[in-house]
Design a protein around this motif. Structure first.
Motif, short mmCIF file in Angstrom:
data_model
loop_
_atom_site.label_atom_id
_atom_site.label_comp_id
_atom_site.label_asym_id
_atom_site.label_seq_id
_atom_site.Cartn_x
_atom_site.Cartn_y
_atom_site.Cartn_z
N MET A 151 34.92 52.28 44.43
CA MET A 151 35.99 52.25 43.46
C MET A 151 35.50 51.75 42.10
SD MET A 151 38.80 53.51 44.38
CE MET A 151 39.66 54.00 45.84
N ASN A 152 34.61 50.75 42.15
CA ASN A 152 34.09 50.23 40.89
C ASN A 152 33.37 51.31 40.10
OD1 ASN A 152 35.01 47.60 41.07
ND2 ASN A 152 33.26 46.89 42.23
N VAL A 153 32.52 52.07 40.79
CA VAL A 153 31.77 53.13 40.11
C VAL A 153 32.71 54.21 39.61
CG1 VAL A 153 30.07 54.95 40.43
CG2 VAL A 153 29.64 52.68 41.38
N CYS A 154 33.70 54.56 40.43
CA CYS A 154 34.66 55.59 40.05
C CYS A 154 35.42 55.20 38.79
CB CYS A 154 35.63 55.84 41.21
SG CYS A 154 36.83 57.14 40.89
N CYS A 155 35.92 53.97 38.75
CA CYS A 155 36.69 53.52 37.59
C CYS A 155 35.79 53.29 36.37
CB CYS A 155 37.45 52.23 37.93
SG CYS A 155 38.83 52.50 39.06
N ALA A 193 41.61 49.75 45.52
CA ALA A 193 41.09 49.36 46.83
C ALA A 193 42.22 48.79 47.69
CB ALA A 193 39.97 48.34 46.67
N PHE A 194 43.02 47.90 47.11
CA PHE A 194 44.15 47.34 47.84
C PHE A 194 45.16 48.43 48.20
CE2 PHE A 194 43.10 43.12 45.77
CZ PHE A 194 42.83 42.47 46.96
N CYS A 195 45.36 49.38 47.27
CA CYS A 195 46.33 50.45 47.50
C CYS A 195 45.92 51.32 48.68
CB CYS A 195 46.45 51.30 46.23
SG CYS A 195 47.78 52.52 46.29
N ILE A 196 44.65 51.72 48.74
CA ILE A 196 44.16 52.52 49.86
C ILE A 196 44.29 51.73 51.16
CG2 ILE A 196 42.05 53.43 50.90
CD1 ILE A 196 41.25 54.53 48.25
N MET A 197 43.99 50.45 51.10
CA MET A 197 44.07 49.60 52.28
C MET A 197 45.49 49.58 52.84
SD MET A 197 42.64 45.69 52.59
CE MET A 197 43.91 44.97 51.54
N GLY A 212 39.57 46.56 62.85
CA GLY A 212 39.14 45.23 62.46
C GLY A 212 39.12 44.98 60.97
N GLN A 213 39.61 45.95 60.17
CA GLN A 213 39.68 45.74 58.73
C GLN A 213 40.52 44.50 58.42
OE1 GLN A 213 38.59 47.44 55.76
NE2 GLN A 213 39.52 45.66 54.78
N THR A 214 39.95 43.59 57.67
CA THR A 214 40.68 42.37 57.32
C THR A 214 41.46 42.57 56.03
OG1 THR A 214 38.95 41.38 55.92
CG2 THR A 214 38.78 41.05 58.31
N PHE A 215 42.48 41.76 55.85
CA PHE A 215 43.28 41.80 54.63
C PHE A 215 43.07 40.50 53.84
CE2 PHE A 215 44.92 45.24 56.93
CZ PHE A 215 45.67 46.05 56.08
N ASP A 216 41.94 39.84 54.09
CA ASP A 216 41.63 38.61 53.37
C ASP A 216 41.32 38.93 51.91
OD1 ASP A 216 41.92 37.25 55.73
OD2 ASP A 216 39.78 37.26 56.21
N ILE A 217 41.60 37.96 51.05
CA ILE A 217 41.46 38.15 49.61
C ILE A 217 40.40 37.19 49.06
CG2 ILE A 217 42.66 38.02 47.39
CD1 ILE A 217 45.24 38.59 48.89
N LEU A 218 39.63 37.68 48.11
CA LEU A 218 38.63 36.87 47.43
C LEU A 218 38.96 36.82 45.94
CD1 LEU A 218 35.88 35.37 47.59
CD2 LEU A 218 34.77 37.55 47.11
N ASP A 219 38.95 35.62 45.38
CA ASP A 219 39.23 35.44 43.96
C ASP A 219 37.93 35.19 43.21
OD1 ASP A 219 40.13 34.87 41.45
OD2 ASP A 219 41.45 33.21 42.01
N THR A 220 37.51 36.17 42.43
CA THR A 220 36.31 36.03 41.60
C THR A 220 36.65 36.22 40.12
OG1 THR A 220 35.79 38.39 41.86
CG2 THR A 220 34.80 36.85 43.44
N GLY A 221 37.83 35.71 39.75
CA GLY A 221 38.33 35.97 38.41
C GLY A 221 39.39 37.06 38.47
N THR A 222 39.16 38.02 39.32
CA THR A 222 40.18 38.99 39.70
C THR A 222 40.24 39.00 41.23
OG1 THR A 222 38.55 40.79 39.73
CG2 THR A 222 39.78 40.44 37.68
N LEU A 223 41.38 39.38 41.77
CA LEU A 223 41.51 39.45 43.23
C LEU A 223 40.90 40.75 43.74
CD1 LEU A 223 45.12 38.15 44.01
CD2 LEU A 223 42.98 36.88 43.80
N ARG A 224 40.22 40.65 44.87
CA ARG A 224 39.64 41.83 45.51
C ARG A 224 39.65 41.63 47.02
NH1 ARG A 224 33.45 42.16 43.96
NH2 ARG A 224 34.38 42.17 41.87
#
Length: 312
Positions: free
Chosen positions: A1-5, A134-138, A284-296
């Motif tokens: 997604m990063n490369v696409c955007c 990424a969240f939307c597809i998830m 087993g896909q997790t829905f955990d969130i990581l905050d690195t300045g933006t949520l991902r």
């Protein structure tokens, strides 16, 4: 997604083809490093003075230098084309240059202003939109949402076709807005109070910095029924508008400059992806969130992708 955007952002907003399908680029890593550096410095005002952090601080400075050097180069090339009377696209880069004034009256501050705006759009237009998609597809592939996948997925698939209607417009926007309610890629904002205020009986002196969490308000039962349930119908045109509790792009005159571009980009990119590919989340896909300045998504979005044979 990063490369696409990043590819979409560089072409549409700045008129530059990075040819990312054939070559690698340091930009995604540089953007991530800059955002991490920003978060660390906000969380710990003494971060830069700690000797053990010097290697990372060096990385951040090099990442910032790369982005600003790239911006200076692209601005120079566009300015030269404009001065020569060449046809230039009416994109964000052109508007950045025009907003800075005439070349003969441009100051050092004007040049820094252009670079600041370039870096802001370059980072915000790529990182946040990529995480939102990424969240939307998830969520679209989540088993608990499968019953509505045809309804909302078809809206995205028709988004760029001749069968596109206002119904599809609202439906696709509903999905994107609901994604940002649960997963606001910019999880909060801040404002400086110009004068004393009393909020809920609490006196807050003027000059204070107030932090507002769109992540928290978007998940509160007080504002949204069953807040952890992904339900795009919350944003149906006939549904009550969630004023002052939903602000993924902030609010007021200081709201995000690129919000219209970001939402259009997200809608078009998602439409193209769903037109061409089928996505299936791996077990087993997790829905955990990581905050690195933006949520991902903390572990990314792990899924199998198959090409639609009936699409080119």
């Amino acid at each position: 997604m990063n490369v696409c955007c990043l590819l979409d952002n560089s072409q549409v907003a700045f008129g530059v083809d990075l040819d990312l399908l054939k070559t690698s680029t340091p930009f995604p890593k540089a953007i991530e490093t800059c955002l991490k550096g920003m978060v660390y410095s906000i969380e710990d005002i003494f971060f830069q003075f700690n000797p053990k952090n010097r290697p990372f601080i060096k990385e951040v400075r090099e990442a910032c230098r790369l982005l600003r050097t790239t911006g200076a180069q692209w601005i120079h090339e566009r300015k030269t084309a404009m001065e020569n009377g060449d046809d230039v696209p009416k994109d964000i880069l052109t508007q950045i240059i025009k907003s800075a004034g005439q070349e003969d009256s441009m100051t050092k501050e004007d040049e820094e202003f252009m670079l600041d705006n370039f870096v802001t759009f370059f980072i915000a237009g790529q990182e946040t939109t990529a995480n939102q998609l990424a969240f939307c597809i998830m969520e679209l592939q989540n088993k608990t949402f499968t019953i509505n996948l045809i309804k909302y997925g078809s809206a995205f698939q028709d988004c760029c076709s001749l069968t596109y209607t206002f119904i599809h417009l609202f439906t696709s926007l509903q999905v994107l807005k609901e994604t940002l309610r649960i997963y606001p890629t910019a999880p909060g904002t801040s404002r400086e109070l110009p004068e004393d205020m009393v909020i809920s009986g609490i006196h807050i002196p003027g000059g204070c910095i107030c932090i507002f969490s769109s992540y928290a308000t978007g998940r509160m039962e007080k504002f949204f029924k069953d807040p952890l349930t992904f339900d795009p119908d919350r944003f149906h045109p006939d549904a009550p508008k969630p004023y002052y509790c939903y602000y993924p792009f902030s609010l007021g005159p200081r709201s995000c400059l690129g919000q219209n571009f970001a939402q259009m980009e997200a809608k078009v990119v998602m439409a193209k992806l769903l037109q061409r590919f089928d996505f299936t989340l791996v077990p087993g896909q997790t829905f955990d969130i990581l905050d690195t300045g933006t949520l991902r998504p903390k572990s990314g979005v792990v899924c199998t992708v198959s090409h639609r044979n009936d699409k080119k």
